[in-house]
Motif scaffolding. Sequence first.
Motif, PDB file in Angstrom:
ATOM      1  N   GLN A   1       0.955  -1.383   0.182  1.00 14.29           N
ATOM      2  CA  GLN A   1       0.000   0.130  -0.098  1.00 14.29           C
ATOM      3  C   GLN A   1       0.933   1.168  -0.012  1.00 14.29           C
ATOM      4  O   GLN A   1       1.832   1.383   0.810  1.00 14.29           O
ATOM      5  N   GLY A   2       0.665   2.205  -1.055  1.00 12.20           N
ATOM      6  CA  GLY A   2       1.136   3.369  -1.006  1.00 12.20           C
ATOM      7  C   GLY A   2       2.625   3.631  -1.709  1.00 12.20           C
ATOM      8  O   GLY A   2       3.243   4.337  -1.879  1.00 12.20           O
ATOM      9  N   SER A   3       2.809   2.341  -2.490  1.00  9.56           N
ATOM     10  CA  SER A   3       4.087   2.276  -3.284  1.00  9.56           C
ATOM     11  C   SER A   3       3.714   1.542  -4.681  1.00  9.56           C
ATOM     12  O   SER A   3       2.710   0.720  -4.745  1.00  9.56           O
ATOM     13  N   GLU A   4       4.589   1.634  -5.319  1.00  7.66           N
ATOM     14  CA  GLU A   4       4.533   0.762  -6.826  1.00  7.66           C
ATOM     15  C   GLU A   4       4.753  -0.532  -6.421  1.00  7.66           C
ATOM     16  O   GLU A   4       5.421  -1.047  -5.606  1.00  7.66           O
ATOM     17  N   ALA A   5       3.964  -1.220  -7.172  1.00  8.85           N
ATOM     18  CA  ALA A   5       4.255  -2.795  -7.029  1.00  8.85           C
ATOM     19  C   ALA A   5       5.487  -3.304  -7.661  1.00  8.85           C
ATOM     20  O   ALA A   5       5.953  -2.453  -8.467  1.00  8.85           O
ATOM     21  N   THR A   6       6.093  -4.287  -7.123  1.00  6.74           N
ATOM     22  CA  THR A   6       7.319  -4.821  -7.447  1.00  6.74           C
ATOM     23  C   THR A   6       7.008  -6.018  -8.473  1.00  6.74           C
ATOM     24  O   THR A   6       6.410  -6.941  -7.913  1.00  6.74           O
ATOM     25  N   TYR A   7       7.427  -6.066  -9.574  1.00  5.34           N
ATOM     26  CA  TYR A   7       7.131  -6.955 -10.500  1.00  5.34           C
ATOM     27  C   TYR A   7       8.450  -8.204 -10.892  1.00  5.34           C
ATOM     28  O   TYR A   7       9.655  -8.002 -10.716  1.00  5.34           O
ATOM     29  N   GLU A   8       7.904  -9.407 -10.705  1.00  7.79           N
ATOM     30  CA  GLU A   8       8.913 -10.522 -10.933  1.00  7.79           C
ATOM     31  C   GLU A   8       9.347 -10.379 -12.623  1.00  7.79           C
ATOM     32  O   GLU A   8       8.788  -9.742 -13.351  1.00  7.79           O
ATOM     33  N   SER A   9      10.571 -11.066 -12.710  1.00  2.00           N
ATOM     34  CA  SER A   9      11.207 -11.238 -14.079  1.00  2.00           C
ATOM     35  C   SER A   9      10.085 -11.822 -15.001  1.00  2.00           C
ATOM     36  O   SER A   9       9.546 -12.842 -14.807  1.00  2.00           O
ATOM     37  N   GLY A  10       9.796 -11.129 -15.990  1.00  2.00           N
ATOM     38  CA  GLY A  10       8.882 -11.589 -17.232  1.00  2.00           C
ATOM     39  C   GLY A  10       7.522 -10.833 -17.134  1.00  2.00           C
ATOM     40  O   GLY A  10       6.582 -11.346 -17.905  1.00  2.00           O
ATOM     41  N   PHE A  11       7.342 -10.351 -16.033  1.00  2.00           N
ATOM     42  CA  PHE A  11       6.317  -9.661 -16.044  1.00  2.00           C
ATOM     43  C   PHE A  11       6.432  -8.158 -15.821  1.00  2.00           C
ATOM     44  O   PHE A  11       7.223  -7.704 -15.227  1.00  2.00           O
ATOM     45  N   VAL A  12       5.399  -7.326 -16.665  1.00  2.00           N
ATOM     46  CA  VAL A  12       5.723  -5.697 -16.729  1.00  2.00           C
ATOM     47  C   VAL A  12       4.464  -5.182 -16.181  1.00  2.00           C
ATOM     48  O   VAL A  12       3.389  -5.666 -16.436  1.00  2.00           O
ATOM     49  N   ILE A  13       4.529  -3.788 -15.735  1.00  2.00           N
ATOM     50  CA  ILE A  13       3.503  -3.101 -15.314  1.00  2.00           C
ATOM     51  C   ILE A  13       2.504  -2.625 -16.651  1.00  2.00           C
ATOM     52  O   ILE A  13       1.389  -2.771 -16.079  1.00  2.00           O
ATOM     53  N   ASP A  14       2.969  -2.535 -17.418  1.00  2.00           N
ATOM     54  CA  ASP A  14       2.099  -2.124 -18.989  1.00  2.00           C
ATOM     55  C   ASP A  14       0.985  -3.494 -19.078  1.00  2.00           C
ATOM     56  O   ASP A  14      -0.020  -3.146 -19.450  1.00  2.00           O
TER      57      ASP A  14
END
Lengths: 111, 111
Positions: free
Chosen positions: A51-64
Motif C-alpha cells: 500500500q502506498g508504493s508501486e508494485a514490484t514485478y517479477e522477471s517476465g512480468f511488466v506493469i504495462d
Amino acid sequence: SAVISQKPSRDICQRGTSLTIQCQVDSQVTMMFWYRQQPGQSLTLIATANQGSEATYESGFVIDKFPISRPNLTFSTLTVSNMSPEDSSIYLCSVVEQGAFFGQGTRLTVV
Amino acid sequence: DAKTTQPTSMDCAEGRAANLPCNHSTISGNEYVYWYRQIHSQGPQYIIHGLKNNETNEMASLIITEDRKSSTLILPHATLRDTAVYYCIVSKVKFGYALNFGKGTSLLVTP
C-alpha cells in the motif's frame, strides 16, 4: 486466518480487451501478492503490492501488461491488459498474516 | 531460498497413511519448511511448517531429518478429500512472503 474474496471467479474475454480482478481481505495487511497459474502448471508470482508504493514485478512480468493498484490495506486489483489466448490462466491473490492465505482464484479464458 | 525436489505423483489407499517426501538438501539454517496443498480449482491451503523439530497439527505431521536435508509430510488417515497437489516450499522468512511454488506432488487417494 485471513479471509480473501476475489472477483470475478471466472470470465471469458475477447482478445485485445482488459480484465480487472479484485481482491478484498477481511483484515489490514501490509503486503499482497498476485500469482498466475497456467493450465497444468504450478503458481508463478507476478508481483508484490504494498500500500502506498508501486508494485514490484517479477522477471517476465511488466506493469504495462499487469497494472496493479493497492489503494488501501484491505484491497488490491490486478488488470490483465490487451489480452491474448496465452493469458488464459488462473490468477490468485495472496496475503501473509501469520501464514499465507489465498483467494479462490479467477479463472480467465481468452478467446 | 533453497530448492525442493518432490515426486511427481503418488497414490494412497483411503484410510492409510500418506507419506509425502521432500528433498531440500541445500537448505540453510534459518530456512523454514512449509507444506501447502491445492485441491483442484481452489487456492492453495496452508498445512504445516517447521524449522528443526517435528511438528503436528490437526491436519498432518511434519518430520524433518536431523540434518534438515529432507522432510516428510504425513497425512495419518488419508481420505478422498485429501486428493490434491502438495507443495513443499523452503523460505527464509517465517510464514513466508511470496512463496516459490515448485511442481509439487499430485496425491491420489483411492477408495
